[in-house]
Design a protein around this motif. Structure first.
Motif, PDB file in Angstrom:
ATOM      1  N   GLU A 165      33.918  41.785  30.109  1.00  0.00           N
ATOM      2  CA  GLU A 165      32.942  40.693  30.008  1.00  0.00           C
ATOM      3  C   GLU A 165      31.521  41.243  29.884  1.00  0.00           C
ATOM      4  OE1 GLU A 165      31.824  36.513  32.291  1.00  0.00           O
ATOM      5  OE2 GLU A 165      32.975  38.060  33.326  1.00  0.00           O
ATOM      6  N   LYS A 200      31.272  42.889  26.293  1.00  0.00           N
ATOM      7  CA  LYS A 200      31.431  41.983  25.149  1.00  0.00           C
ATOM      8  C   LYS A 200      31.940  42.740  23.923  1.00  0.00           C
ATOM      9  CE  LYS A 200      29.581  38.591  27.523  1.00  0.00           C
ATOM     10  NZ  LYS A 200      30.394  37.501  28.075  1.00  0.00           N
ATOM     11  N   ASP A 241      39.137  34.319  27.528  1.00  0.00           N
ATOM     12  CA  ASP A 241      37.962  33.459  27.632  1.00  0.00           C
ATOM     13  C   ASP A 241      37.303  33.690  28.990  1.00  0.00           C
ATOM     14  OD1 ASP A 241      36.042  31.507  27.702  1.00  0.00           O
ATOM     15  OD2 ASP A 241      37.375  29.847  27.209  1.00  0.00           O
ATOM     16  N   CYS A 242      36.063  34.175  28.972  1.00  0.00           N
ATOM     17  CA  CYS A 242      35.328  34.462  30.210  1.00  0.00           C
ATOM     18  C   CYS A 242      34.197  33.469  30.447  1.00  0.00           C
ATOM     19  CB  CYS A 242      34.747  35.877  30.158  1.00  0.00           C
ATOM     20  SG  CYS A 242      35.946  37.186  29.865  1.00  0.00           S
ATOM     21  N   THR A 243      34.234  32.321  29.763  1.00  0.00           N
ATOM     22  CA  THR A 243      33.081  31.419  29.766  1.00  0.00           C
ATOM     23  C   THR A 243      33.120  30.344  30.852  1.00  0.00           C
ATOM     24  OG1 THR A 243      34.110  29.889  28.183  1.00  0.00           O
ATOM     25  CG2 THR A 243      32.812  31.724  27.282  1.00  0.00           C
ATOM     26  N   VAL A 244      34.242  30.164  31.529  1.00  0.00           N
ATOM     27  CA  VAL A 244      34.347  29.075  32.501  1.00  0.00           C
ATOM     28  C   VAL A 244      33.388  29.273  33.664  1.00  0.00           C
ATOM     29  CG1 VAL A 244      35.875  27.870  34.109  1.00  0.00           C
ATOM     30  CG2 VAL A 244      36.715  28.542  31.866  1.00  0.00           C
ATOM     31  N   GLY A 245      33.334  30.513  34.175  1.00  0.00           N
ATOM     32  CA  GLY A 245      32.427  30.795  35.271  1.00  0.00           C
ATOM     33  C   GLY A 245      33.059  31.704  36.292  1.00  0.00           C
ATOM     34  N   LYS A 291      39.085  34.025  34.336  1.00  0.00           N
ATOM     35  CA  LYS A 291      39.355  34.566  33.006  1.00  0.00           C
ATOM     36  C   LYS A 291      40.669  33.940  32.524  1.00  0.00           C
ATOM     37  CE  LYS A 291      36.116  37.861  33.679  1.00  0.00           C
ATOM     38  NZ  LYS A 291      35.575  37.403  34.969  1.00  0.00           N
TER      39      LYS A 291
END
Length: 276
Positions: free
Chosen positions: A221, A224, A264-268, A272
């Protein structure tokens, strides 16, 4: 699907709770599903008016107004689990840090666990309070009620022994064996494993393996970049490439390069997921 992730506002809860999120899946949506991967947290989930089916390495949630509030707990899984949602569903999930949930439970964590998801009703007022929280439209008010509830359940728990063991297991520079960790804690390997299972729901070996895996996810993360897996291998402290690949296939079902393509690392926070 909307996922609203939060860190605890209260400084006391910050010691024990990594984060929590409110998930909303609307009735107009088609199936939403994701894969979640092994971690060292203890995860407590609450839903209302929802039917839950537990299948092999899959959980299916369907809107069902005849169902009442239901809570589950999981602390140890070694394979990815698919979570699928159908219909209008509200979910609250609280992610406790390693050892964190023990500061709220009257009994050992192991007494609430099974091999996978287990029904979780630790207090007489638990389900009713969680049902109320899920019904609150004002998210800030819901967060306040949630945090005040967990604060009201806080009890003393001496975790110095286990915390020392965890710190040693996470010291990849010295890379202690399980026997060396036990020796440093002045106990037997058998007693160390017994204590781990009682309060973390897993063995020291599993903890170390999963923590190394999670370190790799965090480094990914930060970087990137999935092109330079060699750099990721070094940063995440795996012994060598074969060890790296073996652990990833074991914990995710995929080779590292394929796994990272869909991560996907965008949730918080440390969430993951891989959407399916």
């Amino acid at each position: 699907m909307i996922v609203a992730y939060n860190k605890p506002k209260n400084p006391i809860l910050q010691k024990y709770i990594e984060g929590y999120y409110f998930l909303t899946n609307t009735s107009g949506e088609l199936e939403n599903s994701y894969l979640t991967f092994p971690n060292n947290y203890c995860i407590v989930t609450i839903t209302n008016k929802c039917d839950i089916k537990f299948e092999k390495e899959k959980v299916v949630l369907r809107e069902d107004n005849s169902q009442t509030c239901l809570s589950t707990i999981i602390s140890n899984y070694k394979k990815p689990i698919q979570i699928a949602y159908f219909g209008n569903i509200k979910e609250l999930t609280v992610i406790f840090k390693p050892l964190g949930i023990n500061h709220f439970l009257e009994n050992k964590l192991m007494s609430y666990l099974n091999d996978s998801f287990e029904i979780f009703e630790p207090f007489p007022d638990y389900l009713q309070t969680k049902k109320i929280i899920l019904s609150i439209e004002d998210i800030d008010k819901a967060k306040e009620v949630l945090e005040n509830y967990w604060l009201s359940k806080l009890i003393p728990f001496d975790n110095s022994f286990l915390q020392t063991a965890i710190n040693l297991l996470e010291d990849y520079e010295k890379n202690y064996t399980i026997q060396q960790v036990a020796d440093n804690c002045m106990t037997s390997r058998q007693n160390l494993s017994k204590k781990f299972f009682a309060h973390l729901g897993k063995t020291p070996s599993d903890y170390k393996k999963i923590n190394r895996f999670r370190n790799a996810l965090n480094h990914f993360e930060e970087q990137k970049n999935i092109k330079n897996l060699s750099s990721l291998l070094l940063d995440s402290t795996f012994y060598d490439q074969s060890h790296f690949i073996k652990d990833f296939k074991s914990l995710t079902g995929k080779a590292p390069k394929d796994f990272f393509k869909n991560l996907d690392c965008t949730v918080g926070g440390d969430i993951k997921w891989s959407w399916t």
